[in-house]
Design a protein around this motif. Structure first.
Motif, mmCIF file in Angstrom:
data_model
loop_
_atom_site.group_PDB
_atom_site.id
_atom_site.type_symbol
_atom_site.label_atom_id
_atom_site.label_comp_id
_atom_site.label_asym_id
_atom_site.label_seq_id
_atom_site.Cartn_x
_atom_site.Cartn_y
_atom_site.Cartn_z
ATOM 1 N N UNK A 195 0.827 -1.198 0.000
ATOM 2 C CA UNK A 195 0.000 0.000 0.000
ATOM 3 C C UNK A 195 0.868 1.256 0.000
ATOM 4 N N UNK A 196 1.888 1.267 0.833
ATOM 5 C CA UNK A 196 2.782 2.423 0.916
ATOM 6 C C UNK A 196 3.639 2.566 -0.348
ATOM 7 N N UNK A 197 4.157 1.459 -0.838
ATOM 8 C CA UNK A 197 4.963 1.527 -2.059
ATOM 9 C C UNK A 197 4.098 1.899 -3.253
ATOM 10 N N UNK A 198 2.840 1.481 -3.231
ATOM 11 C CA UNK A 198 1.927 1.859 -4.299
ATOM 12 C C UNK A 198 1.669 3.349 -4.330
ATOM 13 N N UNK A 199 1.576 3.956 -3.145
ATOM 14 C CA UNK A 199 1.401 5.404 -3.065
ATOM 15 C C UNK A 199 2.595 6.126 -3.678
ATOM 16 N N UNK A 200 3.799 5.688 -3.321
ATOM 17 C CA UNK A 200 5.020 6.314 -3.853
ATOM 18 C C UNK A 200 5.107 6.132 -5.367
ATOM 19 N N UNK A 201 4.940 4.893 -5.824
ATOM 20 C CA UNK A 201 5.086 4.598 -7.250
ATOM 21 C C UNK A 201 4.019 5.293 -8.086
ATOM 22 N N UNK A 202 2.784 5.306 -7.598
ATOM 23 C CA UNK A 202 1.697 5.929 -8.351
ATOM 24 C C UNK A 202 1.915 7.433 -8.482
ATOM 25 N N UNK A 203 2.326 8.078 -7.406
ATOM 26 C CA UNK A 203 2.537 9.524 -7.435
ATOM 27 C C UNK A 203 3.691 9.910 -8.358
ATOM 28 N N UNK A 204 4.769 9.143 -8.306
ATOM 29 C CA UNK A 204 5.931 9.448 -9.137
ATOM 30 C C UNK A 204 5.636 9.253 -10.621
ATOM 31 N N UNK A 205 4.897 8.204 -10.944
ATOM 32 C CA UNK A 205 4.712 7.842 -12.355
ATOM 33 C C UNK A 205 3.452 8.421 -12.995
ATOM 34 N N UNK A 206 2.578 9.044 -12.221
ATOM 35 C CA UNK A 206 1.303 9.513 -12.767
ATOM 36 C C UNK A 206 1.446 10.432 -13.979
ATOM 37 N N UNK A 207 2.302 11.462 -13.959
ATOM 38 C CA UNK A 207 2.428 12.321 -15.154
ATOM 39 C C UNK A 207 2.844 11.545 -16.404
ATOM 40 N N UNK A 212 1.554 8.843 -21.513
ATOM 41 C CA UNK A 212 1.584 7.568 -22.234
ATOM 42 C C UNK A 212 0.198 7.213 -22.771
ATOM 43 N N UNK A 213 -0.818 7.349 -21.925
ATOM 44 C CA UNK A 213 -2.179 7.015 -22.327
ATOM 45 C C UNK A 213 -2.667 7.928 -23.442
ATOM 46 N N UNK A 214 -2.404 9.221 -23.321
ATOM 47 C CA UNK A 214 -2.839 10.173 -24.347
ATOM 48 C C UNK A 214 -2.171 9.864 -25.690
ATOM 49 N N UNK A 215 -0.865 9.632 -25.666
ATOM 50 C CA UNK A 215 -0.121 9.383 -26.913
ATOM 51 C C UNK A 215 -0.569 8.085 -27.567
ATOM 52 N N UNK A 245 -4.670 12.923 -13.453
ATOM 53 C CA UNK A 245 -5.974 12.313 -13.719
ATOM 54 C C UNK A 245 -5.848 10.794 -13.616
ATOM 55 N N UNK A 246 -6.822 10.182 -13.014
ATOM 56 C CA UNK A 246 -6.795 8.735 -12.857
ATOM 57 C C UNK A 246 -5.918 8.255 -11.722
ATOM 58 N N UNK A 247 -5.465 9.203 -10.857
ATOM 59 C CA UNK A 247 -4.585 8.798 -9.763
ATOM 60 C C UNK A 247 -5.284 7.853 -8.793
ATOM 61 N N UNK A 248 -6.538 8.150 -8.471
ATOM 62 C CA UNK A 248 -7.250 7.339 -7.479
ATOM 63 C C UNK A 248 -7.414 5.890 -7.914
ATOM 64 N N UNK A 249 -8.007 5.603 -9.097
ATOM 65 C CA UNK A 249 -8.096 4.197 -9.497
ATOM 66 C C UNK A 249 -6.730 3.560 -9.719
ATOM 67 N N UNK A 250 -5.760 4.351 -10.143
ATOM 68 C CA UNK A 250 -4.412 3.810 -10.337
ATOM 69 C C UNK A 250 -3.806 3.374 -9.004
ATOM 70 N N UNK A 251 -3.984 4.208 -7.968
ATOM 71 C CA UNK A 251 -3.459 3.871 -6.644
ATOM 72 C C UNK A 251 -4.205 2.694 -6.034
#
Length: 285
Positions: A195-207, A212-215, A245-251
């Motif tokens: 859960x904690x590592x997911x928070x870190x990884x999701x926040x860092x990689x979200x942009x 990636x999704x848009x392209x 955008x999409x941070x919540x479901x991603x996390x």
């Protein structure tokens, strides 16, 4: 085994990944999670949350399999003589493994993004891929072989950050929690560390995930020319918050995906060891 474990975990988390993609491709306001959930359900009912499942399986069998295999091999090669592995070497192994996985998984990732987002497009703009293989064939025909690697730069960048941050922070949080009197090695520890590592990884990689999704979702006339240009354009048109955008479901997806992947992986390893390797004198590491 890592690929099969990731596929098993993905069955439970795929709906959240679909919601994340839908949020990331929507522009402007009115794209809250509740709004997206209602839209997906209205389009296809409960099964609508599993659009693109064939591409998700293909992605896990390429991306996850490649990064796990690379990471484990690099850990062996980079470990000291006493078997210890310093944090910086672990991070380097994760970053390199993420790059290998990102490259291998990009074609399947493009098909996955498009299949998941197809239902939100007007009928005339839908690509109507039948399944993952059909998507790969249609992309090759309409956009050429290079079309299979559209968005490779943000995808590989995200994969490098994701794998490095996820694996290293998971081990760090696990050691930190074990140093307290509240945790012992078990499912509760794995879930909390994930859960904690997911928070870190999701926040860092979200942009990078948004870009990636848009392209990948864009057609041949994409307005995005590079990773930096895409980020600048998105921020200019929609603000900085658009990069998250999409941070919540991603996390929400990240934590159970990590926990389930490792649980299934350990079970598959146990089955392999008990039913085959031990009886055939195969060395298990």
């Amino acid at each position: 085994m890592a690929g099969f474990a990731a596929c098993a975990a993905n069955f439970f988390t795929h709906p959240l990944d679909l919601l994340k993609v839908r949020q990331q491709t929507m522009k402007g306001t009115g794209n809250g999670l509740v709004h997206v959930v209602r839209g997906v359900f209205a389009e296809g009912g409960m099964l609508g949350f599993y659009n693109g499942m064939s591409a998700a399986v293909l992605r896990q069998m390429t991306y996850s399999m490649a990064r796990f295999a690379t990471y484990e091999e690099l850990k062996k090669r980079m470990s000291r003589e006493d078997g210890s592995l310093p944090f910086y070497r672990m991070a380097a192994a994760g970053i390199v493994a993420g790059a290998v996985g990102g490259i291998c998984g990009t074609p399947a990732d493009i098909v996955l993004v498009r299949l998941q987002n197809d239902g939100s497009l007007p009928l005339a703009q839908r690509r109507n891929y039948k399944h993952a293989i059909d998507g790969l064939v249609q992309i090759t025909r309409s956009e050429g072989p290079r079309g299979l690697f559209k968005g490779a730069v943000p995808n590989v960048s995200r994969a490098m950050l994701m794998t490095g941050a996820q694996l290293c922070s998971y081990d760090a949080f696990k050691d930190l929690l074990l140093s307290t009197p509240y945790f012992t090695n078990g499912l509760a520890l794995h879930f909390s560390a994930s859960l904690l590592s997911g928070f870190v990884a999701t926040t860092i990689t979200s942009p990078f995930d948004v870009v990636k999704t848009r392209v990948m979702n864009a057609g041949p006339t994409s307005p995005y020319r590079s990773l930096l240009q895409a980020m600048v354009l998105i921020v200019r048109e929609e603000g900085v918050r658009a990069l998250y955008k999409g941070w919540t479901p991603s996390f929400v997806r990240m934590a159970p995906q990590t926990v389930l992947t490792f649980i299934f992986l350990e079970q598959f390893r146990g089955l392999y060891w008990n039913s085959y390797a031990r009886h055939n004198c195969v060395k298990f590491e």
